[in-house]
Design a protein around this motif. Structure first.
Motif, mmCIF file in Angstrom:
data_model
loop_
_atom_site.group_PDB
_atom_site.id
_atom_site.type_symbol
_atom_site.label_atom_id
_atom_site.label_comp_id
_atom_site.label_asym_id
_atom_site.label_seq_id
_atom_site.Cartn_x
_atom_site.Cartn_y
_atom_site.Cartn_z
ATOM 1 N N ASP A 205 0.826 -1.211 0.000
ATOM 2 C CA ASP A 205 0.000 0.000 0.000
ATOM 3 C C ASP A 205 0.857 1.257 0.000
ATOM 4 O O ASP A 205 0.498 2.269 -0.626
ATOM 5 C CB ASP A 205 -0.935 0.001 1.216
ATOM 6 C CG ASP A 205 -1.999 -1.084 1.126
ATOM 7 O OD1 ASP A 205 -2.255 -1.557 0.003
ATOM 8 O OD2 ASP A 205 -2.550 -1.461 2.175
ATOM 9 N N ALA A 206 1.986 1.220 0.697
ATOM 10 C CA ALA A 206 2.874 2.381 0.724
ATOM 11 C C ALA A 206 3.484 2.641 -0.649
ATOM 12 O O ALA A 206 3.566 3.789 -1.098
ATOM 13 C CB ALA A 206 3.969 2.172 1.763
ATOM 14 N N LEU A 207 3.899 1.586 -1.339
ATOM 15 C CA LEU A 207 4.467 1.752 -2.672
ATOM 16 C C LEU A 207 3.428 2.273 -3.650
ATOM 17 O O LEU A 207 3.728 3.106 -4.519
ATOM 18 C CB LEU A 207 5.046 0.425 -3.163
ATOM 19 C CG LEU A 207 6.250 -0.131 -2.391
ATOM 20 C CD1 LEU A 207 6.644 -1.494 -2.933
ATOM 21 C CD2 LEU A 207 7.434 0.820 -2.461
ATOM 22 N N VAL A 208 2.191 1.781 -3.512
ATOM 23 C CA VAL A 208 1.112 2.261 -4.386
ATOM 24 C C VAL A 208 0.828 3.725 -4.119
ATOM 25 O O VAL A 208 0.649 4.528 -5.052
ATOM 26 C CB VAL A 208 -0.153 1.409 -4.180
ATOM 27 C CG1 VAL A 208 -1.339 2.025 -4.923
ATOM 28 C CG2 VAL A 208 0.080 -0.021 -4.655
ATOM 29 N N TRP A 212 5.559 4.328 -6.709
ATOM 30 C CA TRP A 212 6.906 3.865 -7.030
ATOM 31 C C TRP A 212 6.838 2.496 -7.688
ATOM 32 O O TRP A 212 6.167 1.587 -7.184
ATOM 33 C CB TRP A 212 7.758 3.753 -5.765
ATOM 34 C CG TRP A 212 8.121 5.064 -5.142
ATOM 35 C CD1 TRP A 212 7.895 6.309 -5.645
ATOM 36 C CD2 TRP A 212 8.776 5.244 -3.882
ATOM 37 N NE1 TRP A 212 8.366 7.257 -4.789
ATOM 38 C CE2 TRP A 212 8.925 6.635 -3.700
ATOM 39 C CE3 TRP A 212 9.255 4.381 -2.898
ATOM 40 C CZ2 TRP A 212 9.520 7.180 -2.565
ATOM 41 C CZ3 TRP A 212 9.857 4.909 -1.779
ATOM 42 C CH2 TRP A 212 9.996 6.306 -1.609
ATOM 43 N N LEU A 213 7.512 2.341 -8.795
ATOM 44 C CA LEU A 213 7.629 1.036 -9.421
ATOM 45 C C LEU A 213 8.561 0.150 -8.603
ATOM 46 O O LEU A 213 9.496 0.632 -7.965
ATOM 47 C CB LEU A 213 8.188 1.171 -10.838
ATOM 48 C CG LEU A 213 7.332 1.868 -11.888
ATOM 49 C CD1 LEU A 213 8.129 2.027 -13.178
ATOM 50 C CD2 LEU A 213 6.051 1.100 -12.149
ATOM 51 N N ARG A 214 8.299 -1.147 -8.622
ATOM 52 C CA ARG A 214 9.235 -2.079 -8.007
ATOM 53 C C ARG A 214 10.526 -2.121 -8.822
ATOM 54 O O ARG A 214 10.573 -1.661 -9.971
ATOM 55 C CB ARG A 214 8.619 -3.469 -7.901
ATOM 56 C CG ARG A 214 7.366 -3.541 -7.036
ATOM 57 C CD ARG A 214 6.887 -4.979 -6.918
ATOM 58 N NE ARG A 214 5.584 -5.068 -6.279
ATOM 59 C CZ ARG A 214 5.411 -5.146 -4.957
ATOM 60 N NH1 ARG A 214 6.463 -5.136 -4.145
ATOM 61 N NH2 ARG A 214 4.197 -5.226 -4.445
ATOM 62 N N PHE A 310 3.183 0.057 -13.863
ATOM 63 C CA PHE A 310 2.611 0.204 -12.533
ATOM 64 C C PHE A 310 1.356 -0.656 -12.370
ATOM 65 O O PHE A 310 1.174 -1.334 -11.356
ATOM 66 C CB PHE A 310 2.275 1.675 -12.266
ATOM 67 C CG PHE A 310 1.849 1.959 -10.857
ATOM 68 C CD1 PHE A 310 2.785 2.150 -9.860
ATOM 69 C CD2 PHE A 310 0.500 2.030 -10.516
ATOM 70 C CE1 PHE A 310 2.400 2.411 -8.554
ATOM 71 C CE2 PHE A 310 0.103 2.277 -9.215
ATOM 72 C CZ PHE A 310 1.065 2.475 -8.226
ATOM 73 N N ASP A 311 0.494 -0.638 -13.390
ATOM 74 C CA ASP A 311 -0.705 -1.487 -13.335
ATOM 75 C C ASP A 311 -0.340 -2.955 -13.354
ATOM 76 O O ASP A 311 -1.049 -3.793 -12.753
ATOM 77 C CB ASP A 311 -1.622 -1.164 -14.518
ATOM 78 C CG ASP A 311 -2.196 0.247 -14.434
ATOM 79 O OD1 ASP A 311 -2.236 0.804 -13.320
ATOM 80 O OD2 ASP A 311 -2.581 0.800 -15.481
ATOM 81 N N GLN A 312 0.755 -3.293 -14.030
ATOM 82 C CA GLN A 312 1.198 -4.689 -14.078
ATOM 83 C C GLN A 312 1.780 -5.125 -12.737
ATOM 84 O O GLN A 312 1.595 -6.272 -12.315
ATOM 85 C CB GLN A 312 2.238 -4.850 -15.188
ATOM 86 C CG GLN A 312 2.625 -6.289 -15.493
ATOM 87 C CD GLN A 312 3.643 -6.361 -16.621
ATOM 88 O OE1 GLN A 312 4.689 -5.717 -16.582
ATOM 89 N NE2 GLN A 312 3.341 -7.154 -17.629
ATOM 90 N N SER A 313 2.474 -4.196 -12.061
ATOM 91 C CA SER A 313 3.088 -4.523 -10.785
ATOM 92 C C SER A 313 2.086 -4.539 -9.646
ATOM 93 O O SER A 313 2.203 -5.333 -8.716
ATOM 94 C CB SER A 313 4.206 -3.525 -10.474
ATOM 95 O OG SER A 313 4.840 -3.821 -9.269
ATOM 96 N N PHE A 314 1.093 -3.641 -9.715
ATOM 97 C CA PHE A 314 0.084 -3.534 -8.652
ATOM 98 C C PHE A 314 -1.305 -3.632 -9.269
ATOM 99 O O PHE A 314 -2.002 -2.623 -9.412
ATOM 100 C CB PHE A 314 0.239 -2.208 -7.905
ATOM 101 C CG PHE A 314 1.610 -1.985 -7.321
ATOM 102 C CD1 PHE A 314 2.006 -2.658 -6.171
ATOM 103 C CD2 PHE A 314 2.486 -1.106 -7.922
ATOM 104 C CE1 PHE A 314 3.268 -2.447 -5.636
ATOM 105 C CE2 PHE A 314 3.743 -0.884 -7.394
ATOM 106 C CZ PHE A 314 4.130 -1.559 -6.246
#
Length: 316
Positions: A205-208, A212-214, A310-314
């Motif tokens: 949730d913090a990364l979202v 930030w991208l992984r 970003f959508d792919q990571s989250f």
């Protein structure tokens, strides 16, 4: 305009062309950046001795050329690195190589424009150094965390931590997962510090929230942007060429010829060959949707690419 302002660049170009031609005359590949001259070559394990002699003769010729142009080669700052897969590391020579009559012992790692390259191309040293520098910056930022607003602290993290984490990360494509996790631990620590989270708290949730991208997606982002620049003629020529499927005569009748896909070059070693830029660039590019690769400008491409990754990571 003063004559010197024109003569200086012209002489520099002439010197560069002469030096490049000299190195290429020994069937070696040169790369020049400012006052840093690099010579590359390859050989089979059985031809190591002959190749060492070839490099020695080339460097001697470079030293002679430099002396004739009132320049000097510094053997004390010259390094020799033999590269091979981890299984062939034992076959690499350990004997010193003569550089301008000075014996230079091969090293296991070199620093090239801020990027640490290991002899087995594993990038372990670069990851270790990058993680160490990033955590050192975070320790300094921790001292002022309660004194600045969250938005200001986030800006400082991006400037002091992300810049170190992302520098040269295009060369990290295809590295093992455990090295990616070490880099990801930096992002997780920065996100926890930004929102005053505990180590036991979930980080997604913090990364979202920070958008930030992984780390894995950040590496893909860098390679994809370089690929876009190569295809549009705004990248250094040594990164190309990349071949579109539609440009291959024997594949024009295939259904894939109507897409944006690139030809993935063949390679021998899955551990090293698959990480070469033409291979990794084509694979990453072929995973991108049409609305991303059809962007008209680099800025538009970067924006659409980050949204896609970003959508792919989250995923929602």
């Amino acid at each position: 305009m003063p004559q010197g302002s024109v003569l200086g660049p012209i002489l520099f170009v002439l010197y560069t062309v002469d030096l490049l031609s000299l190195i290429e005359s020994y069937s070696l590949s040169p790369h020049l950046y400012a006052d840093d001259t690099q010579v590359y070559g390859s050989c089979s394990p059985a031809a190591v001795d002959a190749f060492s002699l070839q490099v020695t003769e080339c460097v001697d010729a470079i030293a002679t050329w430099m002396m004739s142009n009132r320049l000097q080669l510094n053997p004390s700052k010259t390094e020799v690195l033999w590269c091979a897969t981890s299984r062939r590391q034992h076959q690499l020579p350990k004997t010193p190589m003569l550089i301008d009559s000075v014996p230079v012992t091969p090293v296991s790692c070199v620093r090239d424009l801020g990027i640490y390259v290991d002899g087995d191309l594993s990038m372990r040293t670069h990851v270790k150094r990058a993680v160490s520098c990033c955590f050192a910056a975070l320790r300094q930022l921790r001292q002022i965390r309660r004194s600045v607003p969250t938005a200001t602290f986030q800006t400082l993290v991006v400037a002091l931590v992300h810049s170190r984490l992302d520098y040269g990360n295009g060369v990290l494509v295809g590295i093992p997962d455990y090295l990616v996790q070490r880099l990801q631990s930096v992002l997780n620590a920065a996100a926890r510090m930004t929102f005053h989270l505990k180590r036991s708290d979930h980080i997604t949730d913090a990364l979202v929230s920070l958008h930030w991208l992984r780390v894995s997606e950040r590496i893909q982002f860098k390679v994809a942007v370089l690929t876009y620049k190569v295809l549009n003629g705004s990248a250094p020529p040594y990164l190309g060429p990349l071949t579109r499927v539609a440009d291959v005569p024997g594949r024009r009748a295939l259904r894939s010829a109507d897409t944006h896909q690139l030809v993935v070059p063949s390679y021998r070693l899955s551990t090293v060959g698959s990480r070469a830029f033409p291979v990794a660039a084509a694979r990453i590019w072929n995973t991108l949707p049409v609305n991303v690769v059809s962007a008209s400008t680099v800025q538009s491409f970067r924006h659409k690419l980050k949204s896609f990754l970003f959508d792919q990571s989250f995923p929602n």
